[in-house]
Scaffold this active site. Structure first.
Site, PDB file in Angstrom:
ATOM      1  NE  ARG A   1      -1.317  10.180  -7.800  1.00 15.24           N
ATOM      2  CZ  ARG A   1      -1.999   9.626  -6.797  1.00 15.24           C
ATOM      3  NH1 ARG A   1      -2.606   8.465  -6.994  1.00 15.24           N
ATOM      4  NH2 ARG A   1      -2.096  10.228  -5.626  1.00 15.24           N
TER       5      ARG A   1
ATOM      6  CE  LYS B   1      -4.445  12.335  -2.504  1.00 22.35           C
ATOM      7  NZ  LYS B   1      -4.811  11.035  -1.858  1.00 22.35           N
TER       8      LYS B   1
ATOM      9  CE1 TYR C   1      -9.013   6.709  -5.825  1.00 19.53           C
ATOM     10  CE2 TYR C   1      -7.326   7.970  -6.977  1.00 19.53           C
ATOM     11  CZ  TYR C   1      -8.010   6.780  -6.771  1.00 19.53           C
ATOM     12  OH  TYR C   1      -7.693   5.677  -7.509  1.00 19.53           O
TER      13      TYR C   1
ATOM     14  CG  HIS D   1      -9.432   9.104   0.580  1.00 19.19           C
ATOM     15  ND1 HIS D   1      -9.671   7.748   0.643  1.00 19.19           N
ATOM     16  CD2 HIS D   1      -8.636   9.292  -0.504  1.00 19.19           C
ATOM     17  CE1 HIS D   1      -9.043   7.139  -0.354  1.00 19.19           C
ATOM     18  NE2 HIS D   1      -8.419   8.044  -1.069  1.00 19.19           N
TER      19      HIS D   1
ATOM     20  CD  GLU E   1     -12.722   8.254  -1.926  1.00 24.45           C
ATOM     21  OE1 GLU E   1     -13.133   9.070  -1.078  1.00 24.45           O
ATOM     22  OE2 GLU E   1     -12.267   8.591  -3.041  1.00 24.45           O
TER      23      GLU E   1
ATOM     24  NE  ARG F   1      -9.361 -10.598  -0.394  1.00 24.23           N
ATOM     25  CZ  ARG F   1      -9.110 -10.462  -1.708  1.00 24.23           C
ATOM     26  NH1 ARG F   1      -9.943 -10.986  -2.592  1.00 24.23           N
ATOM     27  NH2 ARG F   1      -8.034  -9.849  -2.122  1.00 24.23           N
TER      28      ARG F   1
ATOM     29  CB  VAL G   1      -7.206  -2.200   7.669  1.00 27.66           C
ATOM     30  CG1 VAL G   1      -8.671  -2.372   8.030  1.00 27.66           C
ATOM     31  CG2 VAL G   1      -6.373  -3.324   8.265  1.00 27.66           C
ATOM     32  CG  LEU G   2     -10.863   0.246   2.003  1.00 25.90           C
ATOM     33  CD1 LEU G   2     -10.572   1.739   2.172  1.00 25.90           C
ATOM     34  CD2 LEU G   2     -10.911  -0.127   0.540  1.00 25.90           C
TER      35      LEU G   2
ATOM     36  CG  ASP H   1      -5.265   8.614   1.081  1.00 28.48           C
ATOM     37  OD1 ASP H   1      -4.839   9.741   1.389  1.00 28.48           O
ATOM     38  OD2 ASP H   1      -4.950   8.035   0.039  1.00 28.48           O
TER      39      ASP H   1
ATOM     40  CB  ALA I   1      -1.689  11.382   2.410  1.00 27.03           C
TER      41      ALA I   1
END
Length: 366
Positions: free
Chosen positions: A15, A75, A94, A96, A118, A203, A239-240, A270, A299
């Site tokens: 990317r 990244k 990003y 993380h 993020e 949700r 899950v975040l 990540d 990742a």
């Protein structure tokens, strides 16, 4: 402002931080854009495309960092880039941080302005810059999971959609956020039986309303997780916790309850992963096996489909890039409270609480 777009150097990351269309908008607003030679080739954008949009092409990554007031990338910086980042330079990407103390300390030492895609957060709690990559990763999780369920890939040898007379495969999705819903949508489209777990009843009600009947919702707790891992073929970790380390919902000892050849795709890698045995892998070497359970934890999953991912990312990041370039980071963050939540490390200080909590640092360091 002078904006730099370096070539990504993380393993198999194709990317790029900005499309030629994004460059065009910045130049139209009287900003200078430097793009490293070849930065966009993996995504299908070439030096000529950027030059026609008004960018100047520089030969090396060092030149891009040295000559730019703001770096726009995809990244987190890796070790080779740490010393290239300058004091007071804006780095918009990003990060993380909660999953890497080494990266966090390096960015503190740089005294740069680290704004993380993020953690940019709208008033309704949505994460506009994380959403498109979560959509890509959620959909890819099923593609990859289906592939690694094949016997030559060490999986159980299960076809997710089944065939007439043979039951479909079973997919367990942990988390009904963007990743989980996109994964469930793809799995359901293939004809798999899908169970999706979450602690947020809103949700789960939404999933129940929009998904077909072979997508089943249940409340997430350890009892239900232990029950379902015994008979599901593919497990998706989606899950975040915003800016924080993901919780370990599946422990090492729970692997023994899974059937040999079960596949885990932990999209939460990540943020440290929601499976205790998760460790980051690459597209070059994407899987490893523990207790006969196949782990896929790349990742940078969206990096495998760079054209789609780069276009989707620039669609949402460009308005914020323009604000930062037009107003400077202080004014832009004062004006836009969503962008202000993206501030993670500023001039050597951690300003995002969850990062300090992740490393049990003293509050004074935040």
């Amino acid at each position: 402002m002078i904006v730099g777009v370096p070539k990504e150097i993380k393993n198999n990351e194709s990317r790029v931080g900005m499309t030629p269309a994004g460059v065009f908008e910045l130049v139209k607003n009287n900003h200078t854009v430097y793009v490293q030679s070849g930065a966009g080739e993996g995504s299908g954008f070439f030096n000529d495309d950027y030059q026609q949009a008004g960018a100047t092409i520089l030969d090396t990554i060092g030149q891009v960092y040295a000559m730019s007031e703001m770096i726009v990338k995809v990244k987190e910086p890796i070790a080779e880039e740490y010393n290239l980042i300058q004091k007071d330079q804006i780095v918009f990407t990003y990060f993380h941080f909660a999953s890497s103390e080494t990266l966090t300390k390096a960015m503190i030492a740089s005294k740069a302005i680290c704004i993380a895609y993020e953690t940019v957060e709208d008033e309704d709690g949505t994460l506009p810059l994380l959403t498109p990559m979560s959509e890509v990763a959620g959909r890819m999780a099923i593609q990859q999971g289906a592939k690694y369920l094949e016997k030559p890939k060490k999986g159980r040898g299960v076809l997710l959609g089944g065939v007439p007379g043979v039951a479909p495969g079973r997919v367990l999705v942990l988390g009904a956020g963007t990743v989980g819903i996109q994964a469930a949508k793809m799995a359901a489209g293939l004809g798999a039986h899908v169970t999706i777990l979450d602690i947020n009843m809103k949700r789960l009600r939404y999933v129940n309303d929009v998904m077909p009947s072979h997508v089943v919702t249940e409340f997430s707790n350890e009892f239900n997780i232990r029950k379902h891992i015994k008979d599901h073929d593919l497990i998706i970790g989606g899950v975040l916790l915003k800016g924080a380390k993901a919780p370990n919902l599946i422990t090492r000892e729970m692997l023994k309850d899974m059937r040999p050849g079960t596949v885990i795709v932990d999209v939460a890698v990540d943020q440290g992963g929601c499976v205790e045995t998760t460790r980051p892998t690459t597209h070059e070497d994407p899987i490893y096996i523990i207790d006969d359970v196949v782990h896929y934890s790349v990742a940078n999953m969206p990096g495998a489909v760079p054209y789609t991912s780069t276009m989707a990312l620039t669609n949402v990041t460009l308005p914020y890039v323009l604000k930062l370039a037009n107003m400077g980071w202080r004014s832009a963050c004062n004006f836009d409270k969503s962008l202000a939540k993206g501030l993670n490390i500023v001039e050597g200080k951690v300003v995002y609480e969850e990062i300090a909590e992740a490393f049990s640092w003293e509050p004074a360091m935040a």
